[in-house]
Write an enzyme that holds these catalytic residues in place. Structure first.
Site, PDB file in Angstrom:
ATOM      1  N   SER A   1       0.865  -1.180   0.000  1.00  0.00           N
ATOM      2  CA  SER A   1       0.000   0.000   0.000  1.00  0.00           C
ATOM      3  C   SER A   1       0.904   1.233   0.000  1.00  0.00           C
ATOM      4  O   SER A   1       1.835   1.282  -0.802  1.00  0.00           O
ATOM      5  CB  SER A   1      -0.916  -0.086   1.220  1.00  0.00           C
ATOM      6  OG  SER A   1      -1.916   0.877   1.148  1.00  0.00           O
TER       7      SER A   1
ATOM      8  N   HIS B   1      -2.553  -1.032  -3.397  1.00  0.00           N
ATOM      9  CA  HIS B   1      -3.703  -0.130  -3.217  1.00  0.00           C
ATOM     10  C   HIS B   1      -3.425   1.189  -3.914  1.00  0.00           C
ATOM     11  O   HIS B   1      -2.341   1.742  -3.789  1.00  0.00           O
ATOM     12  CB  HIS B   1      -3.932   0.160  -1.727  1.00  0.00           C
ATOM     13  CG  HIS B   1      -4.302  -1.053  -0.947  1.00  0.00           C
ATOM     14  ND1 HIS B   1      -4.071  -1.160   0.397  1.00  0.00           N
ATOM     15  CD2 HIS B   1      -4.880  -2.214  -1.323  1.00  0.00           C
ATOM     16  CE1 HIS B   1      -4.509  -2.339   0.826  1.00  0.00           C
ATOM     17  NE2 HIS B   1      -4.996  -2.992  -0.197  1.00  0.00           N
TER      18      HIS B   1
ATOM     19  N   ASP C   1      -4.785  -4.664   5.654  1.00  0.00           N
ATOM     20  CA  ASP C   1      -5.098  -5.614   4.595  1.00  0.00           C
ATOM     21  C   ASP C   1      -3.893  -6.544   4.406  1.00  0.00           C
ATOM     22  O   ASP C   1      -2.750  -6.118   4.504  1.00  0.00           O
ATOM     23  CB  ASP C   1      -5.398  -4.846   3.297  1.00  0.00           C
ATOM     24  CG  ASP C   1      -6.034  -5.732   2.234  1.00  0.00           C
ATOM     25  OD1 ASP C   1      -6.533  -6.816   2.575  1.00  0.00           O
ATOM     26  OD2 ASP C   1      -6.026  -5.328   1.056  1.00  0.00           O
TER      27      ASP C   1
END
Ligand code: SAM
Lengths: 205, 274
Positions: free
Chosen positions: A18, A45, A138
């Site tokens: 991310s 992401h 996540d």
């Protein structure tokens, strides 16, 4: 599990990142060897509405073909696939790629957990999962799925990560996962040529 | 739980649903189906899919709730504005040449895509001569679609999408806001027939100039995709149009040759001359 590892080749690598992920991948992907056999699937992401430039960024830096995952596309060994923005990427039997527009998971679409869990189902112990820098949780549950099927679970050392939250969460959820620096991870990927048995990274536990 | 057991139970559950309720999920893409069923298992407090099967078989209300897990009800108005822009630029000029129009929105969920098309066609002066068939297998979603009422907090997103779809008019011309809800014009709904139709088990019901089927094919495996795309080909008139989701493709379909690309990025196709 670890002792039997040495004889199992890796057929797929799933990577989740991310915040700070573009830079981290910039250190890892160029390390992939020319004769890599494993397929590489990446969830990074991204802001939702921005068309993904990832393929353009990494195409020139990588010895292996890089593309955005397409629904129902058969997996080609040694290729690198990015999840498209705003879709989950899953691995289906075949193996083939599958996309879904299901609700976000962990506020994320694509979600790292979704990719890792589906890949664990298909590849079992021939899977390696890597969690890199990021500012959310996540991937922690997904990495657990990788370990559950006997795959290899690696996490970027939170200390060196641009955003430590995601690697920290992954390590907390997976005490058996190994923390490695980016350099160690790059070195390890470099040894994954031609389905050769894996040389494990230096153990931190 | 062993992955292998789960796979067996999944097949049994899907067969049971087919035999009892005639909903056919046998050709759905496995990985995402599995994920949604795992979530459903937790929701219904079941430890295994066999337990869920027991509940679904013997309790209709469980089955209809389960249907919301088996089908994915995520939609937006003017989702992917570039698609609607492409329709305006490349398809609408040709649609104008027909004295009357029939359009099929397959997998319409709660109506967002069908209303978007109706609004677009009204803006282009074509709605009066148009009939839109909007179909889905989820009857609850179809009821919502028929009502044409959406939560007001979704309207900002819809409005932004709409403004990027190549129009200067305002979305607010098409609804009235009241009590936290936006009620879309009945003059739009009058041109839409919502009905229950499955791409997995039903057949072609009309000849149409345009099929819009977005974010449905990704939930199907290749065989079922082929079935659906075959239906679209058969429903389309000579040189009719097909629009699919931004990340869907005809590339892996056995009917790929039946269509030519009209707008590559936005996934708009035209039926090739036979
Ligand atoms: C993700 S939604 C897409 C909604 C809308 N087309 C859009 O793109 O915003 C998928 C829809 O496909 C419907 N669907 C699933 N299986 C179907 C089938 N066999 N036949 C028709 N519709 C189906 C689901 O009920 C759901 O409403």
């Amino acid at each position: 599990m670890k002792s039997s590892r040495a004889s199992t080749a890796i057929d797929a690598i799933v990577i989740g990142a991310s915040t700070g992920g573009v830079e981290a991948l910039g250190a890892l992907l160029p390390a992939l060897p020319t004769n890599l056999r494993a397929a590489v699937f990446i969830v990074l992401h991204l802001p939702r509405e921005r068309p993904s430039l990832l393929v353009d960024i990494f195409k020139g830096k990588c010895a292996r073909p890089v593309s955005e995952a397409q629904d129902k596309e058969p997996v080609v060994p040694g290729s690198v696939y990015f999840a498209p923005p705003n879709y989950h990427l899953l691995i289906d039997k075949g193996p083939q790629l599958a996309l879904s527009a299901d609700e976000p998971v962990n506020f994320s679409r694509p979600s790292i957990d979704v990719l890792f869990e589906s890949a664990a189902d298909v590849y079992g112990e021939r899977l390696m999962g890597i969690i890199l820098t990021g500012a959310n949780q996540d991937g922690a549950v997904g990495l657990q799925a990788v370990q559950r099927v006997g795959g290899i679970a690696l996490v970027q050392q939170p200390r060196g990560a641009d955003a430590p939250i995601m690697p920290e969460a992954a390590l907390k959820q997976n005490p058996g996962a190994q923390a490695c620096s980016l350099e160690q991870l790059a070195g390890l990927l470099g040894t994954l040529a031609n389905g050769r048995p894996l040389v494990p990274p230096h153990a931190t536990n | 739980m062993l992955a292998q057991d789960f796979d067996i139970e999944l097949r049994l559950l899907i067969d049971a649903i087919y035999l009892k309720y005639h909903y056919d999920f046998r050709g759905y893409a496995r990985a995402s189906l599995k994920r949604r069923l795992t979530t459903a298992m937790q929701h219904f407090s079941c430890r295994t899919l066999s337990q869920l099967q027991d509940k679904a078989l013997h309790d209709d209300t469980v089955f209809s709730a389960l249907l919301d897990y088996l089908t994915v009800q995520v939609s937006e108005m003017f989702r992917d504005p570039g698609y609607f822009l492409s329709l305006r630029q490349k398809v609408v000029p040709l649609l104008r040449t027909y004295p009357s129009l029939k359009i099929w929105v397959a997998g319409c969920s709660s109506g967002e895509e069908a209303y978007s098309l109706a609004i677009l066609l009204r803006e282009e002066g074509l709605l009066e001569r148009t009939l839109i068939y909007a179909t889905d297998i989820n009857t609850q979603a179809l009821q919502k679609a028929q009502a044409g009422v959406y939560a007001l907090e979704r309207i900002a997103g819809f409005t932004e999408n709409h403004s990027k779809s190549g129009t200067s008019s305002s979305l607010s011309d098409s609804y009235t806001a009241a009590y936290g809800r936006a009620v879309f014009d009945k003059t739009l709904t009058q041109h839409i027939v919502f009905s229950d139709h499955s791409l997995a088990t039903d057949s072609v019901f009309a000849e149409v100039q345009l099929v819009s089927c977005r974010n449905v094919l990704i939930y199907f495996n290749r065989e079922l995709q082929d079935r659906a795309i075959g239906l679209f080909r058969d429903a389309l008139c000579h040189k009719g149009f097909l629009g699919i989701g931004t990340k869907e493709s005809l590339r892996f379909s056995s009917h790929a040759d039946a269509f030519v690309e009209l707008a590559r990025e936005d996934r708009v196709f035209q039926k090739a001359a036979a």
